[in-house]
Design a protein around this motif. Sequence first.
Motif, PDB file in Angstrom:
ATOM      1  N   GLY A   1       0.781  -1.225   0.000  1.00 39.90           N
ATOM      2  CA  GLY A   1       0.000   0.000   0.000  1.00 39.90           C
ATOM      3  C   GLY A   1       0.814   1.278   0.000  1.00 39.90           C
ATOM      4  N   GLN A   2       2.137   1.157  -0.081  1.00 42.26           N
ATOM      5  CA  GLN A   2       2.990   2.339  -0.109  1.00 42.26           C
ATOM      6  C   GLN A   2       2.714   3.126  -1.387  1.00 42.26           C
ATOM      7  N   ALA A   3       2.482   4.418  -1.265  1.00 42.89           N
ATOM      8  CA  ALA A   3       2.027   5.193  -2.417  1.00 42.89           C
ATOM      9  C   ALA A   3       3.147   5.901  -3.152  1.00 42.89           C
ATOM     10  N   ASN A   4       4.193   6.315  -2.443  1.00 45.21           N
ATOM     11  CA  ASN A   4       5.143   7.264  -3.031  1.00 45.21           C
ATOM     12  C   ASN A   4       6.564   6.727  -3.134  1.00 45.21           C
ATOM     13  N   GLY A   5       6.736   5.439  -3.113  1.00 41.04           N
ATOM     14  CA  GLY A   5       8.087   4.887  -3.172  1.00 41.04           C
ATOM     15  C   GLY A   5       8.616   4.576  -1.788  1.00 41.04           C
ATOM     16  N   PRO A   6       9.741   3.847  -1.714  1.00 38.09           N
ATOM     17  CA  PRO A   6      10.280   3.394  -0.426  1.00 38.09           C
ATOM     18  C   PRO A   6      10.638   4.539   0.523  1.00 38.09           C
ATOM     19  N   LEU A   7      10.637   4.209   1.799  1.00 38.60           N
ATOM     20  CA  LEU A   7      11.221   5.070   2.820  1.00 38.60           C
ATOM     21  C   LEU A   7      12.700   4.713   2.900  1.00 38.60           C
ATOM     22  N   TRP A   8      13.564   5.685   2.662  1.00 37.73           N
ATOM     23  CA  TRP A   8      15.009   5.440   2.613  1.00 37.73           C
ATOM     24  C   TRP A   8      15.694   6.163   3.763  1.00 37.73           C
ATOM     25  N   ILE A   9      16.428   5.421   4.571  1.00 42.74           N
ATOM     26  CA  ILE A   9      17.289   5.957   5.631  1.00 42.74           C
ATOM     27  C   ILE A   9      18.710   5.872   5.107  1.00 42.74           C
ATOM     28  N   THR A  10      19.345   6.999   4.838  1.00 47.98           N
ATOM     29  CA  THR A  10      20.633   6.970   4.133  1.00 47.98           C
ATOM     30  C   THR A  10      21.759   6.401   4.978  1.00 47.98           C
ATOM     31  N   GLY A  11      21.694   6.572   6.319  1.00 47.99           N
ATOM     32  CA  GLY A  11      22.836   6.241   7.159  1.00 47.99           C
ATOM     33  C   GLY A  11      23.932   7.293   7.022  1.00 47.99           C
ATOM     34  N   ASP A  12      24.983   7.138   7.811  1.00 50.09           N
ATOM     35  CA  ASP A  12      26.115   8.066   7.773  1.00 50.09           C
ATOM     36  C   ASP A  12      26.939   7.767   6.524  1.00 50.09           C
ATOM     37  N   THR A  13      26.946   8.674   5.574  1.00 46.39           N
ATOM     38  CA  THR A  13      27.633   8.425   4.313  1.00 46.39           C
ATOM     39  C   THR A  13      27.984   9.729   3.631  1.00 46.39           C
ATOM     40  N   VAL A  14      29.019   9.677   2.834  1.00 45.04           N
ATOM     41  CA  VAL A  14      29.277  10.756   1.886  1.00 45.04           C
ATOM     42  C   VAL A  14      28.558  10.406   0.582  1.00 45.04           C
ATOM     43  N   ASN A  15      28.496  11.367  -0.311  1.00 46.18           N
ATOM     44  CA  ASN A  15      27.909  11.124  -1.627  1.00 46.18           C
ATOM     45  C   ASN A  15      28.953  10.418  -2.494  1.00 46.18           C
ATOM     46  N   HIS A  16      28.613   9.245  -3.011  1.00 46.76           N
ATOM     47  CA  HIS A  16      29.554   8.501  -3.839  1.00 46.76           C
ATOM     48  C   HIS A  16      28.781   7.686  -4.867  1.00 46.76           C
ATOM     49  N   GLY A  17      29.495   7.071  -5.793  1.00 43.63           N
ATOM     50  CA  GLY A  17      28.865   6.437  -6.941  1.00 43.63           C
ATOM     51  C   GLY A  17      27.861   5.368  -6.586  1.00 43.63           C
ATOM     52  N   SER A  18      28.225   4.465  -5.665  1.00 41.41           N
ATOM     53  CA  SER A  18      27.308   3.379  -5.313  1.00 41.41           C
ATOM     54  C   SER A  18      26.048   3.913  -4.653  1.00 41.41           C
TER      55      SER A  18
END
Length: 263
Positions: A151-168
């Motif tokens: 029943g999720q309407a708008n896509g997953p709930l994402w918890i990024t965690g402690d991270t820098v921005n990188h390719g993966s």
Amino acid sequence: MTDVKFTHIGGPTVLIEVAGVRLLTDPTFDPPGRTYRFGWGTSSRKLTGPALAVADLPPLDAVLLTHDHHADNLDDAGRALLPSAGTVLTTASGARRLGGGAIGLRPGDTHELTVPGRPAITVTATPARHGPPLSRPISGDVIGFALTWPGQANGPLWITGDTVNHGSLRTAARALQPGTVLLHLGAVRFPQTGPLRYTMAAADALSLLDGLAPTTVLPVHYEGWQHFSEGHDTIADTLDGAPSALARPYTWLPLGSPHTVTV
């Protein structure tokens, strides 16, 4: 559609209530004032305490622990609550250290959380890198979490965690197309490593989310510790000054009281 309650307790610690399932991210409940060692000569002082005490929490069905080896994501009081918290999901290396039935996930692994009488929640581990290139042996393993349920309407709930921005991370974000993002920020720095960052700055977040269309973005993990180099005002200025093409529905969670998002 599902109404999800987010209660920001401080730092990365958020109580998430989904259709009666209660999840807690990165438990940190120690009082302020103590300095914690992070390894390789780095340290940080905790400046503010939690908005809720452990005793104020409802019974928990699961803890989503992005990593266990830094006290700003799992401190002594947070560690003490794990045995009573139902399922504990964390990194594979963290699960080995914690024992006690903690379940270890590597990026791409999934686990189905089941609570009697409640909808099942599928948790998928997402990649994170807690520092510059080649820093993993020093900064350790970290994961994020993507949550989906019927029943999720708008896509997953994402918890990024402690991270820098990188390719993966960018690749995972584009594959996920998250609807709600719990976004770890703060641009963590240490005097010993100069300009190197260990979590995203606000500008990194804008770059990461460029081309995505989340309906809600919730910044967390940017306050309450000495090692954050970007706090609320700096982050807000950057986000507010972004070109309209990068504008996102950022919402600042109030400390200690629930905020409801339709997911």
